[in-house]
Design a protein around this motif. Sequence first.
Motif, PDB file in Angstrom:
ATOM      1  N   ILE A 169       0.830  -1.206   0.000  1.00 56.56           N
ATOM      2  CA  ILE A 169       0.000   0.000   0.000  1.00 56.56           C
ATOM      3  C   ILE A 169       0.864   1.256   0.000  1.00 56.56           C
ATOM      4  N   GLN A 170       1.958   1.223   0.760  1.00 54.09           N
ATOM      5  CA  GLN A 170       2.826   2.394   0.807  1.00 54.09           C
ATOM      6  C   GLN A 170       3.531   2.629  -0.529  1.00 54.09           C
ATOM      7  N   ASN A 171       3.792   1.551  -1.249  1.00 54.40           N
ATOM      8  CA  ASN A 171       4.389   1.694  -2.580  1.00 54.40           C
ATOM      9  C   ASN A 171       3.444   2.402  -3.545  1.00 54.40           C
ATOM     10  N   ASP A 172       2.136   2.247  -3.263  1.00 55.98           N
ATOM     11  CA  ASP A 172       1.128   2.884  -4.117  1.00 55.98           C
ATOM     12  C   ASP A 172       0.821   4.316  -3.685  1.00 55.98           C
ATOM     13  N   GLY A 173       1.471   4.775  -2.627  1.00 62.01           N
ATOM     14  CA  GLY A 173       1.220   6.121  -2.104  1.00 62.01           C
ATOM     15  C   GLY A 173       0.912   6.074  -0.617  1.00 62.01           C
ATOM     16  N   ALA A 174       0.844   7.227   0.022  1.00 64.90           N
ATOM     17  CA  ALA A 174       0.574   7.300   1.460  1.00 64.90           C
ATOM     18  C   ALA A 174      -0.811   6.748   1.779  1.00 64.90           C
ATOM     19  N   ALA A 175      -0.896   5.978   2.855  1.00 62.79           N
ATOM     20  CA  ALA A 175      -2.187   5.413   3.259  1.00 62.79           C
ATOM     21  C   ALA A 175      -2.177   5.138   4.763  1.00 62.79           C
ATOM     22  N   ARG A 176      -3.345   5.257   5.366  1.00 63.61           N
ATOM     23  CA  ARG A 176      -3.507   4.958   6.798  1.00 63.61           C
ATOM     24  C   ARG A 176      -4.165   3.588   6.945  1.00 63.61           C
ATOM     25  N   ILE A 177      -3.470   2.682   7.590  1.00 63.75           N
ATOM     26  CA  ILE A 177      -3.993   1.329   7.812  1.00 63.75           C
ATOM     27  C   ILE A 177      -4.350   1.170   9.281  1.00 63.75           C
ATOM     28  N   LYS A 178      -5.538   0.642   9.528  1.00 65.71           N
ATOM     29  CA  LYS A 178      -5.998   0.464  10.908  1.00 65.71           C
ATOM     30  C   LYS A 178      -6.732  -0.862  11.034  1.00 65.71           C
ATOM     31  N   TYR A 179      -6.476  -1.580  12.120  1.00 62.51           N
ATOM     32  CA  TYR A 179      -7.177  -2.830  12.416  1.00 62.51           C
ATOM     33  C   TYR A 179      -8.109  -2.584  13.597  1.00 62.51           C
ATOM     34  N   VAL A 180      -9.393  -2.796  13.388  1.00 62.91           N
ATOM     35  CA  VAL A 180     -10.414  -2.492  14.395  1.00 62.91           C
ATOM     36  C   VAL A 180     -11.046  -3.795  14.888  1.00 62.91           C
ATOM     37  N   LEU A 181     -11.036  -3.998  16.190  1.00 57.16           N
ATOM     38  CA  LEU A 181     -11.680  -5.174  16.765  1.00 57.16           C
ATOM     39  C   LEU A 181     -13.193  -4.985  16.717  1.00 57.16           C
ATOM     40  N   LEU A 182     -13.882  -5.842  15.954  1.00 59.29           N
ATOM     41  CA  LEU A 182     -15.332  -5.740  15.812  1.00 59.29           C
ATOM     42  C   LEU A 182     -16.076  -6.553  16.863  1.00 59.29           C
ATOM     43  N   LYS A 183     -15.544  -7.746  17.127  1.00 62.19           N
ATOM     44  CA  LYS A 183     -16.288  -8.650  17.998  1.00 62.19           C
ATOM     45  C   LYS A 183     -15.342  -9.612  18.703  1.00 62.19           C
ATOM     46  N   GLU A 184     -15.671  -9.898  19.950  1.00 54.48           N
ATOM     47  CA  GLU A 184     -14.947 -10.887  20.749  1.00 54.48           C
ATOM     48  C   GLU A 184     -16.003 -11.810  21.347  1.00 54.48           C
ATOM     49  N   SER A 185     -15.973 -13.068  20.969  1.00 57.95           N
ATOM     50  CA  SER A 185     -17.037 -13.976  21.397  1.00 57.95           C
ATOM     51  C   SER A 185     -16.475 -15.271  21.960  1.00 57.95           C
ATOM     52  N   GLY A 186     -17.329 -15.999  22.668  1.00 54.76           N
ATOM     53  CA  GLY A 186     -16.937 -17.289  23.213  1.00 54.76           C
ATOM     54  C   GLY A 186     -16.456 -17.189  24.648  1.00 54.76           C
ATOM     55  N   PRO A 187     -16.381 -18.337  25.338  1.00 55.94           N
ATOM     56  CA  PRO A 187     -15.892 -18.364  26.724  1.00 55.94           C
ATOM     57  C   PRO A 187     -14.403 -18.079  26.796  1.00 55.94           C
ATOM     58  N   ASP A 188     -13.891 -17.815  27.998  1.00 60.00           N
ATOM     59  CA  ASP A 188     -12.487 -17.464  28.170  1.00 60.00           C
ATOM     60  C   ASP A 188     -11.545 -18.505  27.577  1.00 60.00           C
ATOM     61  N   GLN A 196     -11.652  -5.907  11.662  1.00 57.37           N
ATOM     62  CA  GLN A 196     -11.899  -5.242  10.382  1.00 57.37           C
ATOM     63  C   GLN A 196     -10.673  -4.418   9.998  1.00 57.37           C
ATOM     64  N   LEU A 197     -10.238  -4.574   8.770  1.00 60.10           N
ATOM     65  CA  LEU A 197      -9.115  -3.811   8.240  1.00 60.10           C
ATOM     66  C   LEU A 197      -9.651  -2.580   7.517  1.00 60.10           C
ATOM     67  N   GLU A 198      -9.132  -1.417   7.899  1.00 58.16           N
ATOM     68  CA  GLU A 198      -9.553  -0.165   7.278  1.00 58.16           C
ATOM     69  C   GLU A 198      -8.353   0.518   6.630  1.00 58.16           C
ATOM     70  N   VAL A 199      -8.533   1.007   5.430  1.00 59.07           N
ATOM     71  CA  VAL A 199      -7.509   1.761   4.720  1.00 59.07           C
ATOM     72  C   VAL A 199      -8.076   3.139   4.417  1.00 59.07           C
ATOM     73  N   ASN A 200      -7.421   4.163   4.970  1.00 62.87           N
ATOM     74  CA  ASN A 200      -7.899   5.551   4.828  1.00 62.87           C
ATOM     75  C   ASN A 200      -9.352   5.686   5.270  1.00 62.87           C
ATOM     76  N   GLY A 201      -9.674   5.006   6.360  1.00 66.60           N
ATOM     77  CA  GLY A 201     -11.006   5.101   6.945  1.00 66.60           C
ATOM     78  C   GLY A 201     -12.069   4.246   6.292  1.00 66.60           C
ATOM     79  N   LYS A 202     -11.713   3.499   5.248  1.00 66.97           N
ATOM     80  CA  LYS A 202     -12.679   2.660   4.536  1.00 66.97           C
ATOM     81  C   LYS A 202     -12.455   1.192   4.877  1.00 66.97           C
ATOM     82  N   ALA A 203     -13.533   0.487   5.236  1.00 65.42           N
ATOM     83  CA  ALA A 203     -13.446  -0.946   5.539  1.00 65.42           C
ATOM     84  C   ALA A 203     -13.191  -1.721   4.252  1.00 65.42           C
ATOM     85  N   VAL A 204     -12.117  -2.530   4.246  1.00 63.77           N
ATOM     86  CA  VAL A 204     -11.752  -3.241   3.012  1.00 63.77           C
ATOM     87  C   VAL A 204     -11.709  -4.758   3.179  1.00 63.77           C
TER      88      VAL A 204
END
Length: 228
Positions: A169-188, A196-204
């Motif tokens: 992605i950086q080779n293609d130009g500047a970009a902001r990459i973020k990993y967002v925890l959507l859900k945590e399920s199940g017993p311990d 969810q992986l987001e690039v420049n604020g967009k879920a991809v």
Amino acid sequence: MEDIRQLEKKLGYRFKDRSLLKKAVTHSSYVKEHDRNGQSNERLEFLGDAFFDAVIGEELYRSFPKEEEGFLSRTRATLVCEKSLANEARKLGLGNYILLGNGEAHNGGRKRESILADAMEAIIGAVYLDGGFEAVKELVLRLFAAVIEDARHGKFIIVDYKTTLQEKIQNDGAARIKYVLLKESGPDHDKTFQVQLEVNGKAVARGTGKSKKQAEQRAARAMLEKEI
């Protein structure tokens, strides 16, 4: 449960404050069931992750003076991954020393890769607090000497999807990459994480796994496969 002093001998490090080692092997499930006012190893895990990464990073920098940043990043990611940590934990028999809640213990928690890896990181954090950077550096380089040597001789097939995606992605130009925890399920004892992986604020892309790190890797892999 085996005597924690035996674990000290296996580690080759004697704690000035042995309570740090006890905290490092205390899983959150044990605190919930047996010691509500106590602390689990999660904070030490956070600290250990940072110093493990730093020690391995410095060693690779010195070991590969002609390699570029991308190679160093991919190699470091392979050495500091959950599987690598869990493998060393198994060699120490670390599962025998971890304090677990009854449910976690009965469901194979002592052999669970994520629990072993987290405890290994927590021990690294505990050694840093007890003895400082030189002590933790000596411990990491000694315990992980074999895998570091394998890296020197090119014995790893390095597949780090997060770093590969970052570089692409950086080779293609500047970009902001973020990993967002959507859900945590199940017993311990058997949690599942969805990221969810987001690039420049967009879920991809999304990924699921038995740890956050695994879910992030799978989300990055899904994104890379879209690009093929």
